[in-house]
Design an enzyme around this catalytic site. Structure first.
Site, PDB file in Angstrom:
ATOM      1  N   CYS B  95       0.772  -1.157   0.146  1.00  0.00           N
ATOM      2  CA  CYS B  95      -0.059   0.009   0.071  1.00  0.00           C
ATOM      3  C   CYS B  95       0.901   1.447   0.106  1.00  0.00           C
ATOM      4  O   CYS B  95       0.599   2.296  -0.670  1.00  0.00           O
ATOM      5  CB  CYS B  95      -0.959   0.170   1.270  1.00  0.00           C
ATOM      6  SG  CYS B  95      -2.019   1.449   1.283  1.00  0.00           S
ATOM      7  N   CYS B 187      -5.985  -4.200   7.130  1.00  0.00           N
ATOM      8  CA  CYS B 187      -7.449  -3.375   7.226  1.00  0.00           C
ATOM      9  C   CYS B 187      -8.544  -4.024   6.357  1.00  0.00           C
ATOM     10  O   CYS B 187      -9.725  -3.487   6.495  1.00  0.00           O
ATOM     11  CB  CYS B 187      -7.101  -2.003   6.863  1.00  0.00           C
ATOM     12  SG  CYS B 187      -6.665  -1.673   4.986  1.00  0.00           S
TER      13      CYS B 187
END
Lengths: 387, 348
Positions: B95, B187
């Site tokens: 990410c 997440c």
């Protein structure tokens, strides 16, 4: 540096007349439903406001039902009329595909939970509902139509609808007709009785009154089932203690805005047309959305090919220009506007759209500010592309 | 601004330092509620509101950028396909590499910004990345994959602070996220059940579990459910002859075979890693360079010699390491300073 506020369709500054009328009541005690002197005094404020609004909008005082604003008024009209008519087997809701969410979402909710059949009326590439479209939809089975709802003027692209003609079509078959006139009041001549509509939503803060006050105008004999149950303060159709100060401010704003409507419309149309031509000069491939002629005087709605509306908004905000992209979801991610999609725009054009809306405090300086920065802002947003 | 305390304080600090700061929250799911049911520091509507509230308190503009498509493609799908290929990916690192310092940075630069600041716990001075003084919170490992170019446009305002100092400062600044729990886990896996998340996407793929001699000692429902060094949940039918616990030694996706064995067989001393990035203050090591290496997030640090050879980095450890999984990053340090990184391909 003072910002150029060009988001009057979201909310417009309160008019001095409204502030004065409202603040005069803020320190005064009284529930308009009480029988004693304080109650009578509050009731007088409310009833004078009601008469004032009725007079300004070509309605009878008894036809004004105060609400907390436009959203509640639309909910009451759509849900309440549906519930009232469902009893006799009418379950179709005919609604323009470009309605505000305050009307669309209650209809879809009724569709999901209460057996309503929601039929969205097509709009053309300018956002107009053609009378023939409504006629065809009604005549497929007039008995089954619970209500028709088409807004007076579109909040996003500013297109004005032929409300009187559309209402007449519904009336030929005894079907109640609701219109959301939240954006129209103060910008266009709005006459409730002459338009022939049965229900009309009005909001205080869009005309220079306080946020949190509005009304649903309901013609005699039109009785929606209540959404809010309680003391029945408003014709037994709406309950809740009336907010006398806000209602006083609301009425003063409607009165003032309607009295100045012609003058405001002329001034805003000139400013708006200037804004459009200067944006076109700076960005030759810009697309003006909505009806170029029959539109709200203060509305200029564009698509900037190759840009994302959010990026434009952010860059303009940083340069002191405040405007809007249209609809946003709860997490704040911009979704393509349902209005533009209904008008046949592709998702890219819908995402690159921006609304400038002018109002009573708009000046030439505001237009100059946009003209000065729009070229570089669009160039930058284009470089950032459609992520 | 994720909605957590770190990015809120980071934003407050750079705004106070006089930068022209705009808060950005990344919407990473098309359906934000689907990722997490409670606010745990990333990805929910509550988090978006917390971030907005923090921006309002700080007094900076705030926008939500929709990165859901990019995130799904570059992080979530990558995560699934890496496991399918028998490797163990680190999605946070991915990410940073693909979203925060590529998609977001590119967009920000195009829009006229100069840099992306985040609430990562790592020091960045003159483009040189090093560890946070808070060893437990240090995130230099998940940033070690960034290129010099990316680091050149990065600001980590929390670089000199401990987490405790950040929380204290958040409270002092009136930021309501001051005592919000730390985010952890992945997440986009709401319940933390990675194996089920993968099974939902990759389907059941039963195969053998074998020992080092090749004898079948059990079966599995999908090789992707295992990580090198894993001990729990092996469901091996028979105990090892010596009665000692067995660990996953390797995952072979083509034959769908998981090999298990004793802890001693997990020990490796040589590592080959690909996709090298040299982002530190020293030149790429054409000759063996004495340095240290970290082989997973919050993992142990090993003394080593590293050498660039073609497109690969060859790392020889001073002492054996265990649980070295293909797909993880090997981040190289000189003392506390990051000098480069590469993705582990094989270890022996």
């Amino acid at each position: 540096m003072e910002s150029a506020y060009l988001d009057h369709a979201a909310t417009t500054p309160m008019l001095p007349e409204a502030i004065e009328a409202m603040t005069a009541q803020l320190g005064v005690v009284g529930n308009a439903s009480s029988l004693h002197a304080a109650g009578r005094r509050a009731r007088r404020v409310v009833e004078e406001a009601r008469e004032n609004i009725a007079d300004a909008l070509d309605a009878r005082p008894s036809e004004v039902v105060f609400t907390s604003g436009g959203t509640e008024a639309d909910n009451l009209a759509v849900k309440g009329l549906y519930w009232a008519r469902r009893a006799r087997g009418a379950t179709r809701i005919l609604m323009s595909a470009a309605e505000h969410h305050a009307a669309l979402d209650p209809a879809h909710w009724l569709g999901d939970h209460q057996d309503a059949k929601v039929e969205l009326l097509e709009v053309d590439e300018l956002g107009r509902v053609h009378p023939q479209t409504l006629r065809d939809a009604v005549e497929r089975d007039p008995e089954s139509v619970a209500l028709v709802s088409v807004m007076w003027a579109n909040n996003e692209v500013g297109t004005v609808q032929p409300v009187r003609v559309l209402a007449a079509i519904a009336h030929n078959h005894g079907i109640p007709f609701h219109t959301d006139a939240v954006q129209a009041v103060g910008q266009l001549p709005v006459a409730f009785a002459a338009s022939g509509v049965d229900a009309m939503a009005v909001s205080g803060h869009k005309v220079g009154g306080p946020i949190g006050a509005g009304a649903l105008l309901l013609a005699r004999g039109v009785d929606p089932v209540p959404v809010l149950h309680g003391g029945g303060q408003e014709r037994d159709v709406r309950s809740g203690t009336l907010d006398a100060p806000a209602i006083a401010g609301f009425a003063a704003a409607v009165r003032t805005a309607v009295d100045r409507q012609a003058e405001t419309a002329a001034r805003l149309t000139a400013l708006r047309d200037d804004l459009i031509s200067r944006v076109r000069e700076a960005v030759p491939d810009v697309i003006l959305n909505g009806d170029p002629v029959n539109r709200l005087p203060g509305n200029a709605h564009f698509s900037f090919p190759g840009c994302e509306g959010d990026a434009l908004l952010m860059l303009l905000d940083a340069k002191g220009v405040e405007c809007s992209t249209g609809s946003a979801c709860s997490a704040g991610v911009a979704q393509p506007s349902h209005v533009l999609l209904a008008m046949g725009a592709d998702a890219v054009r819908a995402r690159g759209s921006l609304r400038f809306s002018l109002g009573h405090t708009s000046t030439r300086d505001d237009v100059d500010r946009v003209a000065a920065v729009i070229g570089t802002v669009v160039e930058r947003a284009r470089r950032a592309g459609l992520s | 601004m994720s909605g957590g305390v770190d990015s809120a304080v980071a934003a407050a600090r750079i705004a106070e330092a006089g930068h022209d700061v705009t808060g950005v929250h990344l919407a990473l799911s098309a359906n934000p509620q689907s990722y997490r049911t409670g606010a745990r520091g990333c990805c929910t509507i509550e988090d978006s509101r917390d971030a907005r509230r923090a921006a309002d308190v700080i007094g900076i503009p705030f926008y939500v950028w929709d990165m859901a498509e990019r995130f799904h493609r570059d992080v979530v799908e990558d995560f699934v396909s890496e496991y399918a290929a028998g490797r163990t990916p680190n999605p946070c690192l991915r990410c940073n590499e693909k979203i925060k310092f590529e998609a977001v940075l590119t967009r920000a630069l195009a829009l006229g910004f100069d840099a992306v600041a985040t609430g990562h716990h790592a020091r960045l001075v003159d483009g040189v990345l090093s560890r946070s003084p808070d060893a437990a919170k240090d995130q230099s490992y998940v940033l070690g994959v960034l290129t010099r170019e990316q680091l050149g446009h990065a600001i980590f305002p929390l670089g000199d602070s401990t987490k405790a100092q950040v929380r204290e400062e958040a409270a002092r600044r009136g930021l309501t996220v001051a005592d919000k729990p730390d985010s952890h886990d992945i997440c986009f896996i709401a319940d933390g059940d990675t194996r089920r998340f993968l099974a939902d996407r990759l389907g059941a793929a039963p195969g053998p579990i074998v020992d080092v001699s090749g004898e079948v000692v059990g079966t599995h429902e999908g090789a992707y459910g295992f990580t090198v060094g894993q001990r729990k949940g092996l469901r091996v039918d028979r105990p090892a002859p010596d009665g000692r616990p067995r660990y996953v030694l390797s995952i072979e996706p083509v034959s769908n075979t998981v090999t298990v064995g004793p802890r001693s067989a997990l020990e490796v001393t040589t590592i080959v890693a690909a996709r090298p990035v040299w982002n530190g203050p020293v030149a790429e090591p054409r000759e063996p360079l004495a340095c240290t290496v970290q082989l997973r997030a919050h993992g142990e640090v090993y003394g080593c010699r590293a050498q660039l050879s073609g497109d690969e980095v060859h790392i020889t450890l001073d002492a054996p390491a265990t649980g070295v999984a293909a797909g993880q990053a090997a981040v190289l340090y000189l003392d506390d300073t990051v000098i480069g990184s590469a993705t582990i391909v094989t270890a022996a």
